[in-house]
Write a protein that holds these residues in place. Structure first.
Motif, PDB file in Angstrom:
ATOM      1  N   ALA A  77       0.700  -1.129  -0.260  1.00  0.00           N
ATOM      2  CA  ALA A  77       0.153  -0.183  -0.270  1.00  0.00           C
ATOM      3  C   ALA A  77       0.730   0.883  -0.020  1.00  0.00           C
ATOM      4  O   ALA A  77       0.223   2.146  -0.762  1.00  0.00           O
ATOM      5  N   GLU A  78       2.000   1.127   0.367  1.00  0.00           N
ATOM      6  CA  GLU A  78       3.119   2.711   1.042  1.00  0.00           C
ATOM      7  C   GLU A  78       3.382   3.123  -0.757  1.00  0.00           C
ATOM      8  O   GLU A  78       3.920   3.768  -0.687  1.00  0.00           O
ATOM      9  N   GLN A  79       4.149   1.480  -1.045  1.00  0.00           N
ATOM     10  CA  GLN A  79       4.648   1.907  -2.505  1.00  0.00           C
ATOM     11  C   GLN A  79       4.001   2.489  -3.547  1.00  0.00           C
ATOM     12  O   GLN A  79       4.102   3.391  -4.217  1.00  0.00           O
ATOM     13  N   LEU A  80       2.238   2.358  -3.507  1.00  0.00           N
ATOM     14  CA  LEU A  80       0.998   2.608  -4.689  1.00  0.00           C
ATOM     15  C   LEU A  80       0.995   3.320  -4.111  1.00  0.00           C
ATOM     16  O   LEU A  80       1.129   4.133  -5.128  1.00  0.00           O
ATOM     17  N   GLN A  81       1.248   4.472  -3.084  1.00  0.00           N
ATOM     18  CA  GLN A  81       0.849   5.632  -2.736  1.00  0.00           C
ATOM     19  C   GLN A  81       2.252   6.575  -2.803  1.00  0.00           C
ATOM     20  O   GLN A  81       2.049   7.413  -3.497  1.00  0.00           O
ATOM     21  N   GLU A  82       3.136   5.360  -2.618  1.00  0.00           N
ATOM     22  CA  GLU A  82       4.485   6.569  -3.556  1.00  0.00           C
ATOM     23  C   GLU A  82       4.849   6.543  -4.941  1.00  0.00           C
ATOM     24  O   GLU A  82       4.860   7.480  -5.061  1.00  0.00           O
ATOM     25  N   HIS A  83       4.381   5.557  -5.662  1.00  0.00           N
ATOM     26  CA  HIS A  83       4.497   5.187  -6.535  1.00  0.00           C
ATOM     27  C   HIS A  83       3.087   6.288  -7.475  1.00  0.00           C
ATOM     28  O   HIS A  83       4.062   6.866  -8.637  1.00  0.00           O
ATOM     29  N   ALA A  84       2.425   6.390  -7.126  1.00  0.00           N
ATOM     30  CA  ALA A  84       1.529   6.932  -7.535  1.00  0.00           C
ATOM     31  C   ALA A  84       1.841   8.880  -7.323  1.00  0.00           C
ATOM     32  O   ALA A  84       1.250   9.511  -8.598  1.00  0.00           O
ATOM     33  N   LYS A  85       1.856   9.297  -6.511  1.00  0.00           N
ATOM     34  CA  LYS A  85       2.881  10.168  -6.629  1.00  0.00           C
ATOM     35  C   LYS A  85       3.298  10.763  -7.482  1.00  0.00           C
ATOM     36  O   LYS A  85       3.900  11.832  -8.650  1.00  0.00           O
ATOM     37  N   GLN A  86       4.519   9.989  -7.094  1.00  0.00           N
ATOM     38  CA  GLN A  86       5.490  10.637  -8.175  1.00  0.00           C
ATOM     39  C   GLN A  86       4.894  10.258  -9.653  1.00  0.00           C
ATOM     40  O   GLN A  86       5.866  11.143 -10.870  1.00  0.00           O
TER      41      GLN A  86
END
Length: 311
Positions: A77-86
């Motif tokens: 979930a944390e990776q999804l948020q990070e990549h979505a922001k990027q």
């Protein structure tokens, strides 16, 4: 472009000086100023604007997160948020990169490399046209500029609704592309391919099943356009996958153009196999730089009866 205005792409009209267009002119001047800013400032602005867009554009944020969730189930979930922001930051960076390509192209000097140019030369050796199978990258027209440093190419584009904006973009793109072909002008596209030109074409969006077929994309059924099969058949041209991306330190970026071997098996007699193969090619390319793709588009919006809704 438009039957209502009889406007011809790239043509200046005196009506563009009327007050109704002044806002666009001021906007263009502002963008030209942004293009001459140092990359360090452009990067900070893109990061700031990308974060705002991610927070404010709730629908686009939801679409991006769902696309990444179904395509990269291995991410936390944390990776999804990070990549979505990027994704949003990369989109803003792509705008600045496109402005640089239009108004300050010298910025890219000594920053660009290419791999696989021999594949294009081999495909064009007997005079055939080449359909460059690409993606909707966040690099936008900057990607086209990168390619133009090594070979001539045309592009299939969707005209802007505003005639002044369309004229300005058309003229900027004319410094990059040898041919600009309206996405509705199939005859023009086929004609260019028959002449042996290389044309950038992106079959990676959901246009429904009237123009495509359900085929796996990241192992998820997706409406996949099949028009390129007909184009290849009618023009007797060949398909070569094209990808470009930003690499290295974001403070001092490098750009890479990747041309892959000609896809000799397309078009075959099996529409589904062709669509699946093209989707797989695109999928493998996107894994190189996952956030440099326009994931905020609803890639899985078409869901026939019996298919699970994505959004």
């Amino acid at each position: 472009m438009s039957k209502k205005t009889n406007y011809q792409p790239g043509t200046f009209q005196w009506s563009f000086l009327l007050p109704q267009y002044w806002g666009i002119w001021m906007g263009i001047i502002f963008l030209m100023i942004l293009a001459i800013l140092p990359w360090a400032i452009q990067h900070r602005l893109a990061t700031f604007l990308g974060q705002i867009a991610f927070n404010k554009l709730k629908s686009r944020r939801h679409t991006t997160l769902r696309n990444l969730e179904v395509c990269f189930p291995e991410w936390t979930a944390e990776q999804l948020q990070e990549h979505a922001k990027q994704v949003f930051v990369d989109q803003m960076l792509g705008i600045f990169e496109t402005l640089n390509a239009w108004y300050c192209p010298q910025w890219f000097k000594d920053r660009v490399s290419i791999e696989g140019l021999e594949h294009l030369h081999h495909a064009q050796a007997d005079g055939k046209g080449v359909l460059l199978l690409g993606t909707h990258s966040t690099l936008l027209d900057a990607g086209g500029y990168l390619c133009s440093q090594y070979f001539e190419l045309g592009v299939v584009y969707r005209p802007q609704n505003n005639p002044l904006l369309d004229m300005l973009i058309y003229r900027c793109r004319a410094t990059i592309y040898d041919h600009q072909i309206d996405h509705d002008d199939m005859r023009g596209l086929i004609r260019n391919l028959k002449k042996g030109h290389a044309i950038w074409y992106s079959p990676d969006q959901d246009y429904g099943l009237k123009q495509g077929i359900m085929a796996p994309f990241f192992d998820v059924p997706a409406a996949t356009v099949t028009a390129h099969r007909r184009l290849l058949k009618m023009s007797k041209s060949v398909a070569v996958p094209l990808y470009f991306y930003r690499d290295g330190d974001i403070k001092d970026p490098r750009y890479h153009v990747l041309l892959e071997p000609m896809v000799a098996s397309i078009p075959s007699d099996n529409e589904l196999e062709d669509a699946t193969l093209v989707n797989k090619i695109i999928e493998n390319q996107l894994r190189i730089a996952p956030t440099q793709y326009m994931w905020f588009h609803r890639r899985f919006k078409t869901r026939p009866e019996g298919y699970e809704e994505i959004y």
